[in-house]
Design an enzyme around this catalytic site. Structure first.
Site, PDB file in Angstrom:
ATOM      1  N   CYS A 198       0.835  -1.204   0.000  1.00 30.39           N
ATOM      2  CA  CYS A 198       0.000   0.000   0.000  1.00 30.39           C
ATOM      3  C   CYS A 198       0.869   1.254   0.000  1.00 30.39           C
ATOM      4  CB  CYS A 198      -0.923  -0.015   1.216  1.00 30.39           C
ATOM      5  SG  CYS A 198      -2.068   1.383   1.305  1.00 30.39           S
TER       6      CYS A 198
ATOM      7  N   CYS B 167      -6.381  -4.296   6.964  1.00 33.03           N
ATOM      8  CA  CYS B 167      -7.607  -3.494   6.958  1.00 33.03           C
ATOM      9  C   CYS B 167      -8.719  -4.106   6.129  1.00 33.03           C
ATOM     10  CB  CYS B 167      -7.311  -2.070   6.494  1.00 33.03           C
ATOM     11  SG  CYS B 167      -6.821  -1.933   4.749  1.00 33.03           S
TER      12      CYS B 167
END
Length: 370
Positions: free
Chosen positions: A103, A195
């Site tokens: 990410c 997440c």
């Protein structure tokens, strides 16, 4: 010199204080929150500081207190393509990816930075605990929270356009400052889980994406000692959840072979490796090390640091990083990053593709990526 700075605000305490510090320094700051899911409720719930609806609200409130403009950018398609789908594909290939590292590489410091520069911003500020000294990444003063490993994939150009205001303080100091500034996120818990896996069940998530694929679990001699529902649910070094009873000693996952869907297990001693091959090397803190150089390497987030000799060689598919550890390490998983340091300074990184023990080096390597 006043800079136009885009402050990436996750909704957590670190990014809020980072944005406040940059604004207080006199820069022209705009806050942005990244919406990473079309349906945020499908991601982790609760005030954890990354990807929920609550996080977006917390980031907006923090921007209001700081007194800066605030926007939400929809990055859900990029996140799904570059992080979630990559995560699944890597496990399917027998590797163990780090989605937070991915990410940072593909979303926060590629897609976001590219857009920020196109919009006329000079830099992107984040709440990562890392220092930037003379254009190079250096470990945070708070060793417990240091995030230089997950930023080790950044290029020198990306680092040039990045600001890390928190690297010179501890997490406790950040929370105390947030409270002094009246930021409601001062006591917000840190984010730890992946997440996009709301319930924390990684194996279940992968099974839903890939499907059950039963196969054998074998020992080092090739004897079948059990079965599994999919090699993609295992990682090198794993001990729990193997479903193997009756052994005199604990057994660990030694290797994963996705082609024949086989998981090999054995004693902890067989996990010890001292040769690592990394692919796609990135050098942000120095020129490529084309001669063997004594360095220190970190092999997973918050993992140990090992003395090693490091050199970049030409491989069949491009440059490769060859790492010789001074002492063996255990549980080194293909798909993770090997980050190279000179003391506390990041020199570069590569993706682990294969590992071996010294006595095997002459006949090939173990743990090759699929």
């Amino acid at each position: 010199m006043t800079l136009r700075v885009l402050a990436a605000m996750s909704g957590g305490v670190d990014s809020a204080v980072a944005a406040a510090r940059v604004a207080e320094a006199g820069h022209d700051v705009t806050g942005v929150h990244l919406a990473l899911s079309k349906n945020p409720q499908s991601y982790r719930t609760g005030a954890r500081g990354c990807c929920t609806v609550e996080d977006s609200h917390d980031a907006r409130r923090a921007a209001d207190v700081i007194g800066i403009p605030f926007y939400v950018w929809d990055m859900s398609e990029e996140f799904d393509r570059e992080v979630v789908q990559d995560f699944v594909a890597e496990y399917e290939s027998g590797n163990t990816p780090n989605p937070c590292l991915r990410c940072n590489e593909k979303i926060k410091f590629e897609a976001v930075l590219d857009r920020a520069v196109a919009l006329g911003f000079d830099a992107v500020a984040t709440g990562h605990h890392v220092r930037k000294i003379d254009g190079r990444l250096v470990r945070s003063v708070d060793g417990r929270k240091d995030q230089s490993y997950v930023l080790g994939v950044l290029t020198a150009e990306q680092i040039d356009h990045a600001m890390f205001p928190l690297g010179d303080c501890t997490k406790d100091e950040v929370r105390a400052e947030a409270e002094r500034r009246g930021l409601s996120v001062a006591d917000k818990p840190d984010s730890h889980d992946i997440c996009f896996i709301a319930d924390g069940d990684t194996a279940g998530f992968l099974n839903r994406r890939i499907g059950a694929r039963p196969g054998p679990i074998q020992d080092e001699d090739g004897n079948v000692v059990g079965t599994h529902d999919g090699s993609h649910t295992f990682t090198v070094g794993q001990r729990k959840g193997l479903g193997l009873g009756g052994a005199a000693h604990p057994r660990y996952v030694l290797s994963i072979e996705p082609v024949n869907n086989t998981v090999t297990v054995g004693p902890r001693a067989s996990l010890r490796v001292d040769r690592i091959t990394g692919v796609r090397p990135v050098w942000s803190g120095c020129a490529p090390l084309t001669e063997p150089t004594d360095c220190r390497v970190q092999l997973r987030a918050h993992g140990e640091v090992y003395p090693a000799s490091v050199v970049q060689r030409d491989g069949a598919d491009g440059p490769e990083l060859q790492v010789r550890l001074a002492e063996p390490a255990t549980g080194v998983a293909p798909g993770q990053a090997v980050v190279v340091y000179d003391g506390d300074t990041v020199l570069g990184s590569a993706t682990i593709a294969a590992t071996a023990r010294a006595e095997e080096a002459g006949s090939g390597v173990a743990g090759a990526a699929g």
